[in-house]
Design a protein around this motif. Structure first.
Motif, PDB file in Angstrom:
ATOM      1  N   ILE A 197       5.297  50.403  28.250  1.00 18.89           N
ATOM      2  CA  ILE A 197       5.874  49.881  29.703  1.00 18.89           C
ATOM      3  C   ILE A 197       7.313  49.645  29.671  1.00 18.89           C
ATOM      4  O   ILE A 197       7.751  49.032  28.590  1.00 18.89           O
ATOM      5  CB  ILE A 197       4.984  48.634  30.008  1.00 18.89           C
ATOM      6  CG1 ILE A 197       5.406  48.058  31.493  1.00 18.89           C
ATOM      7  CG2 ILE A 197       5.589  47.481  29.010  1.00 18.89           C
ATOM      8  CD1 ILE A 197       4.416  47.098  31.798  1.00 18.89           C
ATOM      9  N   ASP A 198       8.194  49.895  30.568  1.00 13.24           N
ATOM     10  CA  ASP A 198       9.649  49.343  30.602  1.00 13.24           C
ATOM     11  C   ASP A 198       9.782  48.072  30.950  1.00 13.24           C
ATOM     12  O   ASP A 198       8.870  47.730  31.352  1.00 13.24           O
ATOM     13  CB  ASP A 198      10.479  50.385  31.317  1.00 13.24           C
ATOM     14  CG  ASP A 198       9.894  50.417  33.033  1.00 13.24           C
ATOM     15  OD1 ASP A 198       9.514  49.129  33.275  1.00 13.24           O
ATOM     16  OD2 ASP A 198       9.833  51.149  33.706  1.00 13.24           O
TER      17      ASP A 198
ATOM     18  N   GLU B 281      11.573  46.638  33.089  1.00 13.35           N
ATOM     19  CA  GLU B 281      11.319  46.168  34.556  1.00 13.35           C
ATOM     20  C   GLU B 281      10.120  45.959  35.078  1.00 13.35           C
ATOM     21  O   GLU B 281       9.689  45.050  35.659  1.00 13.35           O
ATOM     22  CB  GLU B 281      12.028  47.421  35.518  1.00 13.35           C
ATOM     23  CG  GLU B 281      11.961  46.904  36.790  1.00 13.35           C
ATOM     24  CD  GLU B 281      12.838  48.162  37.778  1.00 13.35           C
ATOM     25  OE1 GLU B 281      12.505  48.091  39.064  1.00 13.35           O
ATOM     26  OE2 GLU B 281      13.484  49.157  37.158  1.00 13.35           O
ATOM     27  N   ASN B 282       9.176  47.043  34.559  1.00 14.39           N
ATOM     28  CA  ASN B 282       7.683  46.378  34.842  1.00 14.39           C
ATOM     29  C   ASN B 282       7.024  45.423  34.128  1.00 14.39           C
ATOM     30  O   ASN B 282       6.390  44.907  34.419  1.00 14.39           O
ATOM     31  CB  ASN B 282       6.922  47.712  34.714  1.00 14.39           C
ATOM     32  CG  ASN B 282       7.077  48.816  35.608  1.00 14.39           C
ATOM     33  OD1 ASN B 282       7.409  48.687  36.856  1.00 14.39           O
ATOM     34  ND2 ASN B 282       7.330  50.289  35.187  1.00 14.39           N
TER      35      ASN B 282
ATOM     36  N   ALA C 113       8.071  42.299  35.877  1.00 13.72           N
ATOM     37  CA  ALA C 113       7.428  42.311  37.257  1.00 13.72           C
ATOM     38  C   ALA C 113       5.957  41.768  36.979  1.00 13.72           C
ATOM     39  O   ALA C 113       5.660  40.905  37.678  1.00 13.72           O
ATOM     40  CB  ALA C 113       7.367  43.771  37.747  1.00 13.72           C
ATOM     41  N   ILE C 114       5.524  41.874  35.979  1.00 12.27           N
ATOM     42  CA  ILE C 114       4.127  41.469  35.457  1.00 12.27           C
ATOM     43  C   ILE C 114       3.976  40.029  35.401  1.00 12.27           C
ATOM     44  O   ILE C 114       3.545  39.214  35.734  1.00 12.27           O
ATOM     45  CB  ILE C 114       3.388  42.244  34.378  1.00 12.27           C
ATOM     46  CG1 ILE C 114       3.197  43.806  34.914  1.00 12.27           C
ATOM     47  CG2 ILE C 114       2.064  41.564  33.887  1.00 12.27           C
ATOM     48  CD1 ILE C 114       2.656  44.643  33.946  1.00 12.27           C
TER      49      ILE C 114
ATOM     50  N   HIS D 164      -1.686  47.893  34.457  1.00  8.13           N
ATOM     51  CA  HIS D 164      -0.394  48.512  34.992  1.00  8.13           C
ATOM     52  C   HIS D 164      -0.515  49.909  34.785  1.00  8.13           C
ATOM     53  O   HIS D 164      -0.202  50.737  35.452  1.00  8.13           O
ATOM     54  CB  HIS D 164       0.753  47.843  34.586  1.00  8.13           C
ATOM     55  CG  HIS D 164       1.856  48.545  34.892  1.00  8.13           C
ATOM     56  ND1 HIS D 164       2.550  48.294  36.292  1.00  8.13           N
ATOM     57  CD2 HIS D 164       2.792  49.455  34.270  1.00  8.13           C
ATOM     58  CE1 HIS D 164       3.576  49.048  36.454  1.00  8.13           C
ATOM     59  NE2 HIS D 164       4.035  49.849  35.100  1.00  8.13           N
ATOM     60  N   ARG D 165      -0.825  50.190  33.483  1.00  9.04           N
ATOM     61  CA  ARG D 165      -0.717  51.584  32.780  1.00  9.04           C
ATOM     62  C   ARG D 165      -1.770  52.467  33.491  1.00  9.04           C
ATOM     63  O   ARG D 165      -1.606  53.586  33.680  1.00  9.04           O
ATOM     64  CB  ARG D 165      -1.006  51.586  31.195  1.00  9.04           C
ATOM     65  CG  ARG D 165       0.429  50.968  30.666  1.00  9.04           C
ATOM     66  CD  ARG D 165       0.082  50.899  29.106  1.00  9.04           C
ATOM     67  NE  ARG D 165      -0.033  52.314  28.755  1.00  9.04           N
ATOM     68  CZ  ARG D 165      -0.922  52.700  27.807  1.00  9.04           C
ATOM     69  NH1 ARG D 165      -1.903  51.836  27.175  1.00  9.04           N
ATOM     70  NH2 ARG D 165      -1.009  53.871  27.465  1.00  9.04           N
TER      71      ARG D 165
ATOM     72  N   LYS E 223      -3.890  47.026  40.242  1.00 18.29           N
ATOM     73  CA  LYS E 223      -3.141  45.769  40.765  1.00 18.29           C
ATOM     74  C   LYS E 223      -3.548  44.673  39.796  1.00 18.29           C
ATOM     75  O   LYS E 223      -4.361  44.601  39.780  1.00 18.29           O
ATOM     76  CB  LYS E 223      -3.023  45.909  42.122  1.00 18.29           C
ATOM     77  CG  LYS E 223      -2.240  47.206  43.072  1.00 18.29           C
ATOM     78  CD  LYS E 223      -2.209  46.691  44.389  1.00 18.29           C
ATOM     79  CE  LYS E 223      -1.587  47.959  44.899  1.00 18.29           C
ATOM     80  NZ  LYS E 223      -1.447  47.696  46.528  1.00 18.29           N
TER      81      LYS E 223
END
Length: 199
Positions: free
Chosen positions: A127-128, A130-131, A134-135, A189-190, A194
């Motif tokens: 996961i990057d 940014e994500n 967000a999480i 997420h992967r 949601k």
């Protein structure tokens, strides 16, 4: 006359004692914590620099007004962090635009991933940043703030307990729950699912 070097070898508790006799010494406490508290408030709230400076000014005023109540059996850093935390959250609750909007940079997130929080090393590839941010932003505040204090601010369990006014056992439970939720949400997420919220 107070010399500029007067604060360098003095403990926080010594500076508090001196401040209670001569308010000019409070300048040294403010300078000692100004940068750390600015960063903490920014990471907790995601506010802009002007709002953060306004909050910090109020935090220092509140701390000075309540300096007689400071218990020297506790770290001054925990005491002033608690004031900063409580006042910042109070402002956030009055301005909903600030909620769920923590602001951590890549270095902060790297500290979390590479810490004893035990997130797998492979997360960086899964996961990057940014994500991941967000999480984390979607987590309830009680989880976000323990992650922030432990893995970004580098506070130990006792300090976190003093800042949040929670028993050490509760702090440990919150951190463990935050880790489990975070791992679960990263996997979801992967998989394209949601966030469903956690209390």
């Amino acid at each position: 006359m107070i010399k500029k070097s007067d604060d360098k070898h003095k403990t926080d508790a010594q500076l508090v004692t001196l401040t209670l006799k001569n308010q000019d010494y409070y300048y040294y406490l403010m300078k000692r914590y100004e940068s750390a508290l600015m960063n903490y408030i920014q990471r907790l709230s995601g506010m802009n620099r002007m709002d953060i400076q306004d909050i910090l000014q109020e935090v220092f005023i509140l701390a000075y007004q309540n300096l007689n109540d400071y218990n020297k059996n506790f770290k001054f850093s925990s005491w002033i962090y608690r004031i900063a935390r409580n006042y910042t959250i109070s402002v956030m609750r009055k301005n909903p635009k600030y909620f769920q909007n923590i602001s951590w940079d890549e270095h902060d997130l790297e500290q979390l991933i590479k810490s004893d929080f035990n997130l797998e090393d492979s997360l960086i590839q899964k996961i990057d940043y940014e994500n991941l941010l967000a999480i984390i932003n979607l987590l309830p505040l009680k989880y976000k703030e323990v992650l922030l204090l432990k893995f970004v601010e580098g506070k130990d369990y006792q300090e976190i307990g003093d800042i949040l006014r929670k028993p050490i056992g509760t702090v440990g439970t919150l951190i463990n729950r935050a880790r489990k939720i975070l791992l679960k949400e990263i996997d979801k997420h992967r998989a394209g699912e949601k966030y469903d919220g956690h209390k």
